[in-house]
Design an enzyme around this catalytic site. Structure first.
Site, short mmCIF file in Angstrom:
data_model
loop_
_atom_site.label_atom_id
_atom_site.label_comp_id
_atom_site.label_asym_id
_atom_site.label_seq_id
_atom_site.Cartn_x
_atom_site.Cartn_y
_atom_site.Cartn_z
N HIS A 82 -3.33 -9.25 2.96
CA HIS A 82 -2.57 -8.06 2.59
C HIS A 82 -3.46 -7.04 1.89
O HIS A 82 -3.54 -7.02 0.65
CB HIS A 82 -1.39 -8.44 1.69
CG HIS A 82 -0.38 -9.31 2.37
ND1 HIS A 82 0.61 -8.82 3.18
CD2 HIS A 82 -0.24 -10.65 2.39
CE1 HIS A 82 1.33 -9.82 3.65
NE2 HIS A 82 0.84 -10.94 3.20
N HIS A 83 -4.12 -6.21 2.64
CA HIS A 83 -4.94 -5.15 2.02
C HIS A 83 -4.06 -4.33 1.10
O HIS A 83 -2.91 -4.03 1.42
CB HIS A 83 -5.53 -4.24 3.10
CG HIS A 83 -6.56 -4.92 3.94
ND1 HIS A 83 -7.48 -4.24 4.71
CD2 HIS A 83 -6.84 -6.23 4.13
CE1 HIS A 83 -8.27 -5.10 5.33
NE2 HIS A 83 -7.88 -6.31 5.01
#
Ligand SMILES: CC(C)(COP(=O)(O)OP(=O)(O)OC[C@H]1O[C@@H](n2cnc3c(N)ncnc32)[C@H](O)[C@@H]1OP(=O)(O)O)[C@@H](O)C(=O)NCCC(=O)NCCS
Length: 213
Positions: A82-83
């Protein structure tokens, strides 16, 4: 199950008891939970199915209860998938700390922390489904083929689709309440074995007193 037994079925090397093959201390698997993989060696579950779960950073846990059925190609995606959305850019600058002269200890700023994946007992995870970081799945739930599970799943609920939505409950509310109180998965092996005819034919009435069979 004998301690460390890998294969539940003689002659079948596509199906393993997961707790006997996982090494990572941040992955906890309950007794009898099995994984089947007919494409790759199922002993490679950690490498192929537990993704973006890097030991050096978030210390998130994958916890799966007892008597789970995990189908081929199910995936569990952890925080490092999850950037961060807090940044103006989704480019993970903190990972490339050398290039950008950023402090190594702030590497976790590259991601939005979502936390553990916690899966109850007697959960069936369908073929090629994906469970995202931070999701909790209740006892007795079913995850349909190719679902992408983005939110928590209530006990004994069947979900499917992208994103996964409830399809229906497996039983009426009263039955679910009784099953959750019964917790048959915590019974000793011999009791489960003795009660198997009732479990398998859906005879809850005769399961309510496990001493009588
Ligand atoms: C989710 C599942 C358990 C549902 O079974 P079911 O309750 O008998 O479902 P039905 O076939 O009656 O379908 C009920 C509804 O759910 C939908 N549905 C079924 N499976 C779905 C899935 N995987 N994703 C999205 N929707 C699904 C159906 O289209 C139907 O929709 P509708 O009510 O709008 O017509 C089943 O379809 C499934 O995916 N099982 C997993 C199989 C698997 O991966 N096995 C691996 C080997 S262990």
């Amino acid at each position: 199950m004998p301690t460390n037994q890998i294969y539940p079925r003689s002659g079948d090397t596509q199906t393993v008891y997961l707790r006997s093959v996982v090494q990572n201390p941040n992955i906890q698997i309950g007794e009898y939970t099995m994984y089947n993989d007919f494409v790759h060696d199922p002993r490679e579950f950690e490498k192929r199915c537990v993704l973006y779960h890097y030991p050096i950073v978030n210390h998130d846990h994958l916890i799966i209860g007892k008597y789970g059925s995990i189908a081929c190609g199910a995936r569990f995606l952890f925080t490092s998938a999850h950037h961060t959305m807090r940044s103006l850019s989704t480019y993970p600058f903190p990972i490339f700390y050398e290039e950008w002269e950023l402090p190594l200890e702030e590497i976790t700023q590259a991601w939005d922390h979502r936390g553990d994946i916690v899966i109850g007992n007697d959960v069936w995870i369908g073929y090629e489904s994906v469970v995202l970081a931070g999701v909790h799945i209740g006892d007795g739930a079913i995850i349909g083929t190719r679902a992408v599970v983005t939110k928590d799943v209530e006990p004994y609920t069947i979900v499917g689709g992208v994103p996964a939505k409830p399809i229906r409950k497996r039983f009426d509310d009263e039955t679910i309440k009784k099953l959750l109180a019964l917790k048959w998965w915590d019974w000793p092996h011999e009791t489960v074995k003795r009660q198997l005819p009732q479990i398998m034919r859906g005879d809850l009435e005769h399961l309510e007193n496990p001493k009588v069979s």
